[in-house]
Write a protein that holds these residues in place. Structure first.
Motif, short mmCIF file in Angstrom:
data_model
loop_
_atom_site.label_atom_id
_atom_site.label_comp_id
_atom_site.label_asym_id
_atom_site.label_seq_id
_atom_site.Cartn_x
_atom_site.Cartn_y
_atom_site.Cartn_z
N TRP A 106 0.32 4.07 4.39
CA TRP A 106 -0.98 4.62 4.01
C TRP A 106 -2.15 3.85 4.62
CZ3 TRP A 106 -3.62 3.61 -1.28
CH2 TRP A 106 -4.81 4.35 -1.39
N LEU A 107 -2.09 2.51 4.52
CA LEU A 107 -3.26 1.69 4.86
C LEU A 107 -3.13 0.96 6.19
CD1 LEU A 107 -3.95 0.19 1.30
CD2 LEU A 107 -5.11 2.11 2.41
N THR A 108 -1.93 0.61 6.60
CA THR A 108 -1.78 -0.18 7.83
C THR A 108 -0.68 0.41 8.71
OG1 THR A 108 -0.17 -1.71 6.84
CG2 THR A 108 -2.50 -2.26 6.61
N PRO A 109 -0.81 1.67 9.11
CA PRO A 109 0.26 2.27 9.92
C PRO A 109 0.48 1.58 11.26
CG PRO A 109 -1.72 3.64 9.93
CD PRO A 109 -1.94 2.58 8.89
N ASP A 110 -0.52 0.88 11.75
CA ASP A 110 -0.39 0.17 13.03
C ASP A 110 -0.19 -1.33 12.84
OD1 ASP A 110 -0.80 2.54 14.51
OD2 ASP A 110 -2.96 2.36 14.19
N GLY A 111 0.01 -1.76 11.58
CA GLY A 111 0.20 -3.17 11.32
C GLY A 111 -1.10 -3.92 11.17
N THR A 112 -1.01 -5.20 10.85
CA THR A 112 -2.18 -6.06 10.70
C THR A 112 -1.86 -7.42 11.29
OG1 THR A 112 -1.54 -7.06 8.59
CG2 THR A 112 -2.68 -4.95 8.48
N SER A 113 -2.85 -8.29 11.29
CA SER A 113 -2.58 -9.69 11.59
C SER A 113 -1.79 -10.28 10.42
CB SER A 113 -3.87 -10.46 11.80
OG SER A 113 -4.58 -10.58 10.58
N LEU A 114 -1.17 -11.41 10.67
CA LEU A 114 -0.38 -12.05 9.61
C LEU A 114 -1.28 -12.46 8.45
CD1 LEU A 114 2.56 -12.68 9.16
CD2 LEU A 114 2.16 -14.97 10.06
N LEU A 115 -2.44 -13.01 8.76
CA LEU A 115 -3.36 -13.45 7.71
C LEU A 115 -3.87 -12.27 6.90
CD1 LEU A 115 -4.82 -15.87 6.46
CD2 LEU A 115 -6.66 -15.52 8.12
N ALA A 116 -4.15 -11.15 7.55
CA ALA A 116 -4.66 -9.97 6.85
C ALA A 116 -3.60 -9.34 5.96
CB ALA A 116 -5.17 -8.94 7.86
N MET A 117 -2.33 -9.66 6.19
CA MET A 117 -1.25 -9.13 5.37
C MET A 117 -1.24 -9.75 3.98
SD MET A 117 1.95 -10.40 4.24
CE MET A 117 2.37 -11.62 5.48
N TYR A 118 -1.69 -11.00 3.87
CA TYR A 118 -1.57 -11.73 2.61
C TYR A 118 -2.29 -11.04 1.45
CZ TYR A 118 1.09 -15.83 4.03
OH TYR A 118 2.09 -16.67 4.43
N PRO A 119 -3.51 -10.50 1.60
CA PRO A 119 -4.14 -9.80 0.47
C PRO A 119 -3.32 -8.60 -0.02
CG PRO A 119 -5.79 -10.34 2.12
CD PRO A 119 -4.46 -10.64 2.72
N TYR A 120 -2.67 -7.90 0.89
CA TYR A 120 -1.82 -6.78 0.49
C TYR A 120 -0.62 -7.28 -0.31
CZ TYR A 120 -4.42 -3.83 3.78
OH TYR A 120 -5.40 -3.14 4.43
#
Length: 384
Positions: free
Chosen positions: A339-353
């Motif tokens: 839903w929110l990150t279909p193309d992925g994120t940086s590793l750091l940006a993953m932590y809040p999720y």
């Protein structure tokens, strides 16, 4: 009737040991980080397999994000063994015979295998990476190990120790030479049997990450530790600190020598190379390091006073609903990723999720734990 209810409450109170639940809760949180990395960031490790070489990490943050999650699988198998022994003891005190205890674990083991094949594998397919028709994952191995180890619950400690050591050392001799990785032709059903029971691998029809025998050793060790808890809880947790320290020292020696016990030699001489270990199947060094840390954490949780236990009580909430957490968190993070990150994120940006997922799961686990306190509901939930 009142006496029976009192005895039941005592048994449940004894079986709900804070240190055990808190450690299980902590490794559940680490596990969720690993899966959030996969579904949200799309930067999950390709895996530390016996024949495919070690993953390459370009920065310390990526390695540490993966490394802490290594505590999870060994901890789950070990704590399952502890829980099985304590459950069996509590139920025998309430009049269950040995066959009734074994039958309970046979049913629960089959349920775990069915959940893996029918439910959990559907979640993995949402990653979009392509999954085999049959995936042998951690629940499959846990369920199978539960069925096998249910027959070992009444062995004397010395025999449990022998079984654990034979599996611990012996299964490493069964791992093929690394150059044989990818050479299996699957012309013989025996190849599939090997992947389910002895070492990871497979093809598009079946892939196994968690063969049964290399992980069974930790369940047997957990049963042994559960016997120590019944005999003298304080001494058992004190032994956890000592044994954990011994495991870490043994890890340092065997890893330094870089021979038997590592499955694959180190790629280089950095600290990441030193700690980058074969997990599939768990090498001796992997087991020594992860279980050394798990035992130290278990001993530390056991030494906490009431104030500290209250502070860390959210860990126990997660730790008392492991199967529910496991199933729901996979679909939750998979859904958030689609839903929110279909193309992925940086590793750091993953932590809040990752943290968001934990916050969403906490009230569900809390409600589940309270439901387990009701005798009628627990008749069904005890299998989960």
């Amino acid at each position: 009737m009142e006496i029976a209810q009192t005895d039941e409450k005592k048994a449940e109170t004894f079986s709900r040991l804070f240190a055990v639940d808190a450690l299980r809760g902590l490794i559940i949180i680490f596990m969720a980080l690993d899966h959030a990395n996969m579904f949200i960031a799309h930067k999950h490790s390709p895996g530390e397999y016996w024949g495919s070489g070690f993953p390459i990490y370009h920065d310390s943050f990526a390695f540490i994000t993966r490394f802490v999650t290594h505590l999870s699988a060994p901890g789950f198998f070990f704590l399952m063994g502890v829980g099985m022994l304590l459950f069996a003891n509590a139920r025998q005190d309430r009049g269950w015979g040995k066959w009734a205890v074994i039958r309970h674990f046979l049913i629960r083991g089959v349920i775990l295998i069915a959940i893996q094949l029918l439910v959990v594998n559907r979640a993995w397919e949402l990653s979009g990476d392509g999954w085999p028709s049959i995936y042998v994952g951690v629940l499959f191995a846990l369920g199978s190990a539960m069925i096998l180890s249910s027959l070992l619950l009444w062995l004397k400690p010395i025999y449990l120790l022998v079984v654990a050591l034979v599996l611990f050392i012996g299964t490493e001799f069964l791992v093929p030479a690394p150059e044989l990785w990818g050479t299996f032709q699957f012309n013989n059903p025996i190849d599939y049997v090997k992947f389910v029971w002895v070492f990871p691998g497979g093809n598009a029809n079946l892939w196994s990450n968690y063969p049964i025998l290399p992980w069974l050793e930790l369940v047997v060790f957990g049963i042994l530790f559960g016997q120590w808890i019944l005999k003298d809880q304080k001494q058992a947790y004190s032994s956890a600190l000592k044994i954990g320290s011994g495991f870490l020292l043994a890890f340092l020696l065997i890893r330094y020598l870089d021979g038997f016990g590592n499955i694959l030699p180190r790629m280089g001489n950095t600290w990441i190379d030193f700690l980058n270990l074969v997990k599939y199947p768990p090498s001796i060094t992997f087991t020594l390091l992860t279980m050394g840390l798990n035992l130290l954490l278990l001993g530390l949780f056991a030494q906490m006073n009431a104030k500290l236990q209250s502070f860390f009580s959210p860990l126990a909430v997660f730790g008392r609903a492991p199967l529910l957490f496991y199933i729901v968190h996979l679909f939750l993070y998979a859904g958030l990723g689609l839903w929110l990150t279909p193309d992925g994120t940086s590793l750091l940006a993953m932590y809040p999720y990752w943290i968001l997922g934990l916050l969403l799961l906490f009230p569900l686990c809390l409600f589940y734990g309270r439901m387990r306190q009701h005798p009628q509901a627990n008749r069904i939930l005890r299998y989960f």
